[in-house]
Design a protein around this motif. Structure first.
Motif, PDB file in Angstrom:
ATOM      1  N   ARG A  89      -1.496   5.952  14.372  1.00  0.00           N
ATOM      2  CA  ARG A  89      -1.643   7.147  13.539  1.00  0.00           C
ATOM      3  C   ARG A  89      -0.302   7.574  12.939  1.00  0.00           C
ATOM      4  O   ARG A  89      -0.234   7.979  11.793  1.00  0.00           O
ATOM      5  CB  ARG A  89      -2.247   8.286  14.359  1.00  0.00           C
ATOM      6  N   LYS A  90       0.775   7.423  13.690  1.00  0.00           N
ATOM      7  CA  LYS A  90       2.101   7.829  13.203  1.00  0.00           C
ATOM      8  C   LYS A  90       2.569   6.964  12.024  1.00  0.00           C
ATOM      9  O   LYS A  90       3.466   7.347  11.292  1.00  0.00           O
ATOM     10  CB  LYS A  90       3.124   7.814  14.336  1.00  0.00           C
ATOM     11  N   ASP A  91       1.953   5.785  11.844  1.00  0.00           N
ATOM     12  CA  ASP A  91       2.341   4.872  10.764  1.00  0.00           C
ATOM     13  C   ASP A  91       1.433   4.980   9.546  1.00  0.00           C
ATOM     14  O   ASP A  91       1.477   4.124   8.655  1.00  0.00           O
ATOM     15  CB  ASP A  91       2.354   3.422  11.273  1.00  0.00           C
ATOM     16  N   LEU A  92       0.631   6.019   9.490  1.00  0.00           N
ATOM     17  CA  LEU A  92      -0.236   6.255   8.338  1.00  0.00           C
ATOM     18  C   LEU A  92       0.580   6.929   7.240  1.00  0.00           C
ATOM     19  O   LEU A  92       1.297   7.891   7.485  1.00  0.00           O
ATOM     20  CB  LEU A  92      -1.411   7.156   8.759  1.00  0.00           C
ATOM     21  N   LEU A  93       0.502   6.379   6.034  1.00  0.00           N
ATOM     22  CA  LEU A  93       1.226   6.952   4.903  1.00  0.00           C
ATOM     23  C   LEU A  93       0.480   8.160   4.351  1.00  0.00           C
ATOM     24  O   LEU A  93      -0.697   8.362   4.627  1.00  0.00           O
ATOM     25  CB  LEU A  93       1.397   5.886   3.810  1.00  0.00           C
ATOM     26  N   VAL A  94       1.162   8.952   3.524  1.00  0.00           N
ATOM     27  CA  VAL A  94       0.543  10.156   2.966  1.00  0.00           C
ATOM     28  C   VAL A  94      -0.649   9.830   2.068  1.00  0.00           C
ATOM     29  O   VAL A  94      -1.523  10.666   1.877  1.00  0.00           O
ATOM     30  CB  VAL A  94       1.564  11.025   2.193  1.00  0.00           C
ATOM     31  N   ASN A  95      -0.719   8.589   1.547  1.00  0.00           N
ATOM     32  CA  ASN A  95      -1.841   8.214   0.686  1.00  0.00           C
ATOM     33  C   ASN A  95      -3.058   7.748   1.484  1.00  0.00           C
ATOM     34  O   ASN A  95      -4.056   7.331   0.920  1.00  0.00           O
ATOM     35  CB  ASN A  95      -1.416   7.140  -0.314  1.00  0.00           C
ATOM     36  N   GLY A  96      -2.976   7.818   2.822  1.00  0.00           N
ATOM     37  CA  GLY A  96      -4.104   7.437   3.655  1.00  0.00           C
ATOM     38  C   GLY A  96      -4.110   5.980   4.066  1.00  0.00           C
ATOM     39  O   GLY A  96      -4.981   5.549   4.822  1.00  0.00           O
ATOM     40  N   CYS A  97      -3.173   5.184   3.566  1.00  0.00           N
ATOM     41  CA  CYS A  97      -3.085   3.756   3.892  1.00  0.00           C
ATOM     42  C   CYS A  97      -2.142   3.545   5.069  1.00  0.00           C
ATOM     43  O   CYS A  97      -1.196   4.298   5.270  1.00  0.00           O
ATOM     44  CB  CYS A  97      -2.547   2.958   2.711  1.00  0.00           C
ATOM     45  N   CYS A  98      -2.397   2.476   5.823  1.00  0.00           N
ATOM     46  CA  CYS A  98      -1.466   2.070   6.868  1.00  0.00           C
ATOM     47  C   CYS A  98      -0.202   1.524   6.222  1.00  0.00           C
ATOM     48  O   CYS A  98      -0.261   0.863   5.180  1.00  0.00           O
ATOM     49  CB  CYS A  98      -2.095   0.984   7.748  1.00  0.00           C
ATOM     50  N   ASN A  99       0.926   1.786   6.839  1.00  0.00           N
ATOM     51  CA  ASN A  99       2.198   1.247   6.361  1.00  0.00           C
ATOM     52  C   ASN A  99       2.255  -0.226   6.754  1.00  0.00           C
ATOM     53  O   ASN A  99       2.394  -0.560   7.930  1.00  0.00           O
ATOM     54  CB  ASN A  99       3.359   2.037   6.974  1.00  0.00           C
ATOM     55  N   VAL A 100       2.151  -1.107   5.761  1.00  0.00           N
ATOM     56  CA  VAL A 100       2.119  -2.548   6.030  1.00  0.00           C
ATOM     57  C   VAL A 100       3.490  -3.101   6.403  1.00  0.00           C
ATOM     58  O   VAL A 100       3.595  -4.251   6.832  1.00  0.00           O
ATOM     59  CB  VAL A 100       1.541  -3.343   4.827  1.00  0.00           C
ATOM     60  N   SER A 125       0.814  -1.215   0.000  1.00  0.00           N
ATOM     61  CA  SER A 125       0.000   0.000   0.000  1.00  0.00           C
ATOM     62  C   SER A 125       0.846   1.262   0.000  1.00  0.00           C
ATOM     63  O   SER A 125       0.310   2.350   0.044  1.00  0.00           O
ATOM     64  CB  SER A 125      -0.944  -0.007   1.196  1.00  0.00           C
ATOM     65  N   SER A 126       2.173   1.147  -0.029  1.00  0.00           N
ATOM     66  CA  SER A 126       3.007   2.340  -0.066  1.00  0.00           C
ATOM     67  C   SER A 126       3.187   2.860  -1.491  1.00  0.00           C
ATOM     68  O   SER A 126       3.860   3.855  -1.703  1.00  0.00           O
ATOM     69  CB  SER A 126       4.363   2.065   0.585  1.00  0.00           C
ATOM     70  N   GLN A 127       2.586   2.196  -2.464  1.00  0.00           N
ATOM     71  CA  GLN A 127       2.650   2.690  -3.834  1.00  0.00           C
ATOM     72  C   GLN A 127       1.870   3.991  -3.920  1.00  0.00           C
ATOM     73  O   GLN A 127       0.721   4.065  -3.510  1.00  0.00           O
ATOM     74  CB  GLN A 127       2.052   1.681  -4.819  1.00  0.00           C
ATOM     75  N   PRO A 128       2.481   5.059  -4.453  1.00  0.00           N
ATOM     76  CA  PRO A 128       1.826   6.366  -4.434  1.00  0.00           C
ATOM     77  C   PRO A 128       0.541   6.437  -5.248  1.00  0.00           C
ATOM     78  O   PRO A 128      -0.286   7.277  -4.999  1.00  0.00           O
ATOM     79  CB  PRO A 128       2.891   7.304  -5.007  1.00  0.00           C
TER      80      PRO A 128
END
Length: 169
Positions: free
Chosen positions: A59-70, A32-35
């Protein structure tokens, strides 16, 4: 203002059953880290967030695209931590994540098919499983007794078919 009023009125109208709930999200649940991939998420949590793929993260692990950093070890998929077997949870974000499990699809479909007329406008306005789980897990009149007391003051966020048992008076 006028446009918002029209939109709000249209949300209150019961949608036809011709447009079924979408049970799968539109993009793959790979990295999910794909922009190019954007996620909706539960937004409100101070410490935890659940994204539309079913991941729950800090919350701190939420990526800028709104997805959780898996890639963060504490991120979990379809976690039912804090949830009871009846589908009631003490943490809203865990309720949403647990509700998003593919195995819960039949339970959610049964709920939609049996939703009381009073709830139909609310639940027929949802367009997919994520929106349905967000709505189901919010506290509602099904979670309270006597209009001001939680049936279960600890596990008050419920996606399950049946509300918690009434407490003795």
């Amino acid at each position: 203002q006028e446009e918002r009023t029209v939109r709000d009125r249209s949300l209150l109208q019961v949608q036809e059953h011709e447009q079924p709930i979408l049970w799968k999200v539109k993009f793959s649940s790979g990295n999910s880290s794909q922009p190019s991939n954007q996620c909706r998420n539960s937004v409100q949590g101070k410490l935890l967030i659940t994204d539309e793929l079913g991941y729950i993260c800090e919350r701190k692990d939420l990526l800028v695209n709104g997805c959780c950093n898996v890639n963060v070890p504490s991120t979990k998929l379809y976690s039912c931590e804090s949830c009871l077997p009846n589908g009631c949870c003490s943490v809203y974000e865990y309720c949403v994540s647990c509700c998003l499990q593919p195995s819960k699809q039949h339970l959610l479909e049964r709920f939609l098919n049996r939703a009381a007329i009073a709830f139909q406008n609310l639940f027929m306005a949802v367009e997919d499983r994520f929106e349905l789980c967000l709505a189901r897990c919010r506290t509602s009149s099904q979670s309270v007794q006597h209009e001001n007391t939680y049936r279960d003051p600890i596990a008050k966020y419920c996606y399950g078919e049946y509300p918690p048992e009434l407490l003795p008076v």
